[in-house]
Design an enzyme around this catalytic site. Structure first.
Site, PDB file in Angstrom:
ATOM      1  N   TYR A 181       0.841  -1.201   0.000  1.00 56.44           N
ATOM      2  CA  TYR A 181       0.000   0.000   0.000  1.00 56.44           C
ATOM      3  C   TYR A 181       0.876   1.251   0.000  1.00 56.44           C
ATOM      4  CZ  TYR A 181      -3.068   3.733   1.488  1.00 56.44           C
ATOM      5  OH  TYR A 181      -3.732   4.933   1.556  1.00 56.44           O
ATOM      6  N   ARG A 228       1.904   8.686  12.895  1.00 54.91           N
ATOM      7  CA  ARG A 228       1.483   9.976  13.476  1.00 54.91           C
ATOM      8  C   ARG A 228      -0.022  10.182  13.377  1.00 54.91           C
ATOM      9  NH1 ARG A 228       2.783  14.755   9.717  1.00 54.91           N
ATOM     10  NH2 ARG A 228       0.942  13.788   8.765  1.00 54.91           N
ATOM     11  N   ARG A 238     -10.523   4.690   8.865  1.00 58.59           N
ATOM     12  CA  ARG A 238      -9.429   4.046   8.110  1.00 58.59           C
ATOM     13  C   ARG A 238      -8.436   3.411   9.079  1.00 58.59           C
ATOM     14  NH1 ARG A 238      -9.991   9.052   5.022  1.00 58.59           N
ATOM     15  NH2 ARG A 238      -8.402   9.988   6.363  1.00 58.59           N
ATOM     16  N   PHE A 298      15.250  19.775  -1.945  1.00 60.38           N
ATOM     17  CA  PHE A 298      13.877  19.319  -2.143  1.00 60.38           C
ATOM     18  C   PHE A 298      13.666  17.923  -1.551  1.00 60.38           C
ATOM     19  CE2 PHE A 298      10.956  16.831  -4.837  1.00 60.38           C
ATOM     20  CZ  PHE A 298       9.783  17.555  -4.666  1.00 60.38           C
TER      21      PHE A 298
END
Length: 387
Positions: A181, A228, A238, A298
């Site tokens: 997932y 978290r 969920r 980034f």
């Protein structure tokens, strides 16, 4: 002012906040502002980016000109896809075909979608998605191919998950399913970004070939966020923590919130953190192979945020009752420091030490966590320039 008050006991954070507040705009950001001033369509896309993720928008604006728009549109396309997948008010009959065909939709001028539920936070992005499509079609063909390819893979993976594969009802069943997932929703982002970096010519082509490290860059962020976000996800119906882990501690996933299960909940969360620690060496290795400064910044900034968040959630029962996050001052300090590999390694070491100090000898995962931390710390030495 409250931001500064929260950092009063942390002088390095106050210094970073003040420097950030009064820092002049970078040349890349000035170039970006100049481009947007003459292009309303592009400006609209960056407004959507800011609306969906202000923190991510900030780091994208600092990218070199060659990369900025491609990564902005890549993010918005995947955010649009995720907005379909994440909305529990859309029926599977409607959702599955959209997910499986989204890579074709992004080539359809004028396409919009207004069937998200009224409370879906990114609903407006899909209502005006034709603007994103137009910007997508302005990108170089190489960037379009990368975005389309990742969108196809991610859409099909999300559809399989939504249809009931790789999960039990609304719960992820096994660690293998958990990894899969996270690969679909985050690891593939790592693939796509690596491909875009290589396509731009700003990074070596080899960066796109190591799929394991690119995948683990995404998994580190996604798994940390899933730990978290326990409470938020539970309230929304969920369950992304794998049953293979949490069922060792409680009968029902929601039972982790019960005061009577506090020690079991603490041990369960440490097992989740242990699962995440194993990918850290690949994260550092990936970052060490980057050459362009804007690309390095980034990529490094989300990863240092993730290790700080992992240290925050470790052995912290607050995750079961409310959303927690690192202080803004702490975040600004990390952003300011994440400009080279030595600094990034030191940041990782800082938070690995925090995890080590919070590691409880009475926790059944204590030994494995200690070993994982030792392995990561040993690995960090490889990436320091002064060793």
């Amino acid at each position: 002012m409250s931001v500064f008050l929260k950092s009063l006991g942390h002088p390095s954070e106050l210094k970073a906040l003040l420097a950030y507040k009064f820092a002049p705009a970078s040349q890349n950001k000035l170039n970006h502002q100049k481009t947007m001033a003459n292009d309303e369509q592009k400006k609209k896309c960056y407004q959507f980016l800011d609306m969906t993720s202000r923190s991510f928008a900030a780091v994208i604006q600092e990218l070199d000109d060659e990369l900025r728009d491609a990564i902005c549109i890549f993010y918005l396309v995947l955010r649009g896809l995720d907005t379909v997948e994440d909305d529990m008010t859309i029926s599977l009959e409607k959702k599955l075909p959209l997910l499986r065909s989204f890579d074709k939709i992004i080539y359809q001028r004028g396409w919009n979608f207004n069937e998200n539920g009224p409370n879906e936070k990114d609903r407006e992005l899909l209502v005006q998605f034709d603007v994103v499509i137009e910007e997508f079609l302005r990108l170089k063909p190489g960037y379009q191919r990368v975005i389309s390819d990742i969108t196809e893979k991610m859409g099909k993976g999300m559809a399989d998950y939504a249809a009931g594969e790789h999960r039990e009802n609304t719960s992820v069943a096994t660690i293998k399913d958990f990894d899969l997932y996270c690969h679909y929703v985050a690891g593939l982002v790592g693939y796509g970004l690596s491909d875009i970096f290589a396509e731009s010519g700003l990074e070596d082509k080899s960066i796109a070939k190591d799929k394991v490290k690119a995948n683990n860059m995404g998994l580190f962020l996604q798994k940390t966020n899933i730990i978290r976000d326990y409470r938020e996800d539970l309230d929304d119906g969920r369950q992304f923590w794998p049953r293979e882990i949490w069922a060792n501690y409680v009968t029902e996933f929601k039972d982790l919130t019960l005061p009577s299960n506090s020690e079991k909940a603490r041990h369960c969360s440490s097992a989740m953190v242990l699962n995440v620690l194993h990918v850290v060496p690949d994260v550092l290795s990936y970052l060490s192979n980057l050459h362009n400064q804007s690309v390095f910044n980034f990529c490094a900034i989300p990863q240092v945020m993730a290790i700080a968040t992992l240290a925050l959630v470790f052995n912290n029962l607050d995750i079961y009752h409310k959303n927690i996050k690192i202080r803004k001052g702490e975040a600004v300090r990390l952003i300011s420091a994440s400009t080279n590999m030595d600094n990034v390694v030191e940041i990782f070491r800082e938070y690995l030490k925090v995890i080590s100090q919070k590691n409880d000898p009475l926790d059944p995962n204590f030994l494995e966590i200690s070993m994982a931390l030792g392995k990561v710390k040993k690995t960090t030495t490889t990436f320091l320039s002064y060793v």
